[in-house]
Design a protein around this motif. Structure first.
Motif, PDB file in Angstrom:
ATOM      1  N   THR A   1     -31.556 -12.064 -38.744  1.00  0.00           N
ATOM      2  CA  THR A   1     -32.255 -13.013 -40.041  1.00  0.00           C
ATOM      3  C   THR A   1     -33.546 -13.258 -39.968  1.00  0.00           C
ATOM      4  O   THR A   1     -34.239 -13.510 -40.952  1.00  0.00           O
ATOM      5  CB  THR A   1     -31.251 -14.305 -40.245  1.00  0.00           C
ATOM      6  N   GLY A   2     -34.087 -12.835 -38.881  1.00  0.00           N
ATOM      7  CA  GLY A   2     -35.620 -13.100 -38.646  1.00  0.00           C
ATOM      8  C   GLY A   2     -35.694 -14.842 -38.440  1.00  0.00           C
ATOM      9  O   GLY A   2     -36.856 -15.356 -38.684  1.00  0.00           O
ATOM     10  N   GLY A   3     -34.740 -15.384 -38.044  1.00  0.00           N
ATOM     11  CA  GLY A   3     -34.836 -16.977 -37.896  1.00  0.00           C
ATOM     12  C   GLY A   3     -34.341 -17.877 -39.103  1.00  0.00           C
ATOM     13  O   GLY A   3     -34.755 -18.845 -38.926  1.00  0.00           O
ATOM     14  N   ARG A   4     -33.835 -17.328 -40.117  1.00  0.00           N
ATOM     15  CA  ARG A   4     -33.454 -17.611 -41.436  1.00  0.00           C
ATOM     16  C   ARG A   4     -31.778 -18.150 -41.223  1.00  0.00           C
ATOM     17  O   ARG A   4     -31.192 -17.300 -40.982  1.00  0.00           O
ATOM     18  CB  ARG A   4     -33.813 -17.173 -42.569  1.00  0.00           C
ATOM     19  N   LEU A   5     -31.491 -19.359 -41.654  1.00  0.00           N
ATOM     20  CA  LEU A   5     -30.045 -19.583 -42.072  1.00  0.00           C
ATOM     21  C   LEU A   5     -30.096 -20.626 -43.036  1.00  0.00           C
ATOM     22  O   LEU A   5     -30.523 -21.792 -43.048  1.00  0.00           O
ATOM     23  CB  LEU A   5     -29.581 -20.183 -40.756  1.00  0.00           C
ATOM     24  N   ASP A   6     -29.552 -20.242 -44.141  1.00  0.00           N
ATOM     25  CA  ASP A   6     -29.471 -21.097 -45.427  1.00  0.00           C
ATOM     26  C   ASP A   6     -28.310 -21.899 -45.537  1.00  0.00           C
ATOM     27  O   ASP A   6     -28.308 -23.117 -46.111  1.00  0.00           O
ATOM     28  CB  ASP A   6     -29.480 -20.287 -46.873  1.00  0.00           C
ATOM     29  N   VAL A   7     -27.112 -21.498 -45.029  1.00  0.00           N
ATOM     30  CA  VAL A   7     -25.929 -22.046 -44.791  1.00  0.00           C
ATOM     31  C   VAL A   7     -25.071 -22.132 -43.463  1.00  0.00           C
ATOM     32  O   VAL A   7     -25.195 -21.044 -43.042  1.00  0.00           O
ATOM     33  CB  VAL A   7     -24.959 -21.608 -46.071  1.00  0.00           C
ATOM     34  N   LEU A   8     -24.614 -23.248 -43.125  1.00  0.00           N
ATOM     35  CA  LEU A   8     -23.695 -23.170 -41.846  1.00  0.00           C
ATOM     36  C   LEU A   8     -22.508 -23.775 -42.271  1.00  0.00           C
ATOM     37  O   LEU A   8     -22.542 -25.130 -42.671  1.00  0.00           O
ATOM     38  CB  LEU A   8     -24.185 -23.961 -40.825  1.00  0.00           C
TER      39      LEU A   8
END
Length: 286
Positions: A76-83
């Motif tokens: 993701t390139g260090g992105r996470l919108d939802v866990l």
């Protein structure tokens, strides 16, 4: 490396036939790239056939979570919108006959698993202004018979999740607790062969206990459940607690309006405790 503007949702516990799989498919339907996880011993073929990226994960092991984090950052390139902390197991047994070692294993997944995930992913979540979704249960609200330990794990998750919501607000991270009703999955399959111990005080209800663990409850379709949960999770201001699934409205209303002991009377009837009391009195007289 992901394209700029792509959004990602990481979902734990995506074995075939469960809530996690349905959530992953729904996020994909909403043009959110799902990242699914399965146990290292589980097949991921059902996910790959649906075009969903997946990784092995054991939420009870720090090393497994750190390996997943490395893979997610690379993807993701260090992105996470939802866990979505969905991974969970059940344990059905009377409170007095409980094998505590089994409960320790369950807590390690159901409550310490989400704690580990948030602890190790918190920097990515904060940098992304993400939403954390914790999958709870009506069992964490009502004293559902034979589920004392599972209920306790979900009640702990609810309260931890609520406190997490308050603490993460300054970082613009949203926390959503799902109070799930009965959802049509294969979640109960591991307990279908469970029986009461020999000489249990509950032995007069041994037949009823077997019927309970082998029951086919009235449920909400898991894909309908996923549609509603995902929709809530993508809101700019999701509700703190989102109740959804069969029986959740009934439980919510009674929890809000009735005395706590209302469940004593309801569950006494559902689980035939009159029979248990009569038998216990006869044995004491004999």
């Amino acid at each position: 490396m992901a394209q700029r503007g792509t959004k990602f949702a990481l979902i734990t516990g995506c074995g075939q036939g469960g809530i996690g799989e349905a959530l992953a498919l729904e996020y994909a339907h909403r043009n959110i790239s799902p990242i699914a996880t399965v146990l290292p011993t589980e097949s991921s073929q059902h996910l790959s056939e649906a075009g969903i990226v997946s990784f092995p994960l054991d939420v009870t092991k720090k090393e497994s979570i750190l390996a997943l984090k490395e893979s997610v950052i690379q993807l993701t390139g260090g992105r996470l919108d939802v866990l979505v902390n969905n991974a969970g197991i059940c344990y059905t047994m009377t409170a007095i006959d409980t094998d505590v070692s089994e409960v320790q294993k369950m807590f390690d997944v159901n409550i310490f698993g989400p704690m580990r995930m948030v602890h190790h992913f918190h920097d990515v979540l904060i940098e992304s202004g993400a939403t954390i979704v914790n999958i709870g249960s009506i069992g964490g609200v009502i004293p559902y018979v034979y589920g004392s330990s599972y209920n306790a794990s979900k009640a702990a998750l609810h309260h931890w999740s609520s406190t997490l919501r308050v603490e993460m607000a300054p970082f613009d991270v949203k926390v959503l607790t799902i109070i799930s009703g009965e959802v049509g999955t294969n979640f109960l399959k591991t307990d279908k062969e469970r029986t009461l111990p020999e000489n249990s005080y509950f032995s007069p209800l041994a037949t009823e206990f077997t019927q309970h663990v082998q029951r086919v409850p009235v449920t909400t379709d898991r894909f309908v459940y996923a549609q509603n949960v995902v929709s809530e999770s993508l809101k700019s201001a999701p509700r703190a607690w989102f109740w959804y699934g069969s029986a959740s409205l009934f439980v919510r209303l009674l929890d809000a309006l009735a005395p706590r002991t209302i469940w004593d009377r309801i569950l006494w009837g559902w689980f035939k405790f009159d029979k248990l009391k009569r038998t216990h009195r006869l044995l004491r007289k004999g």
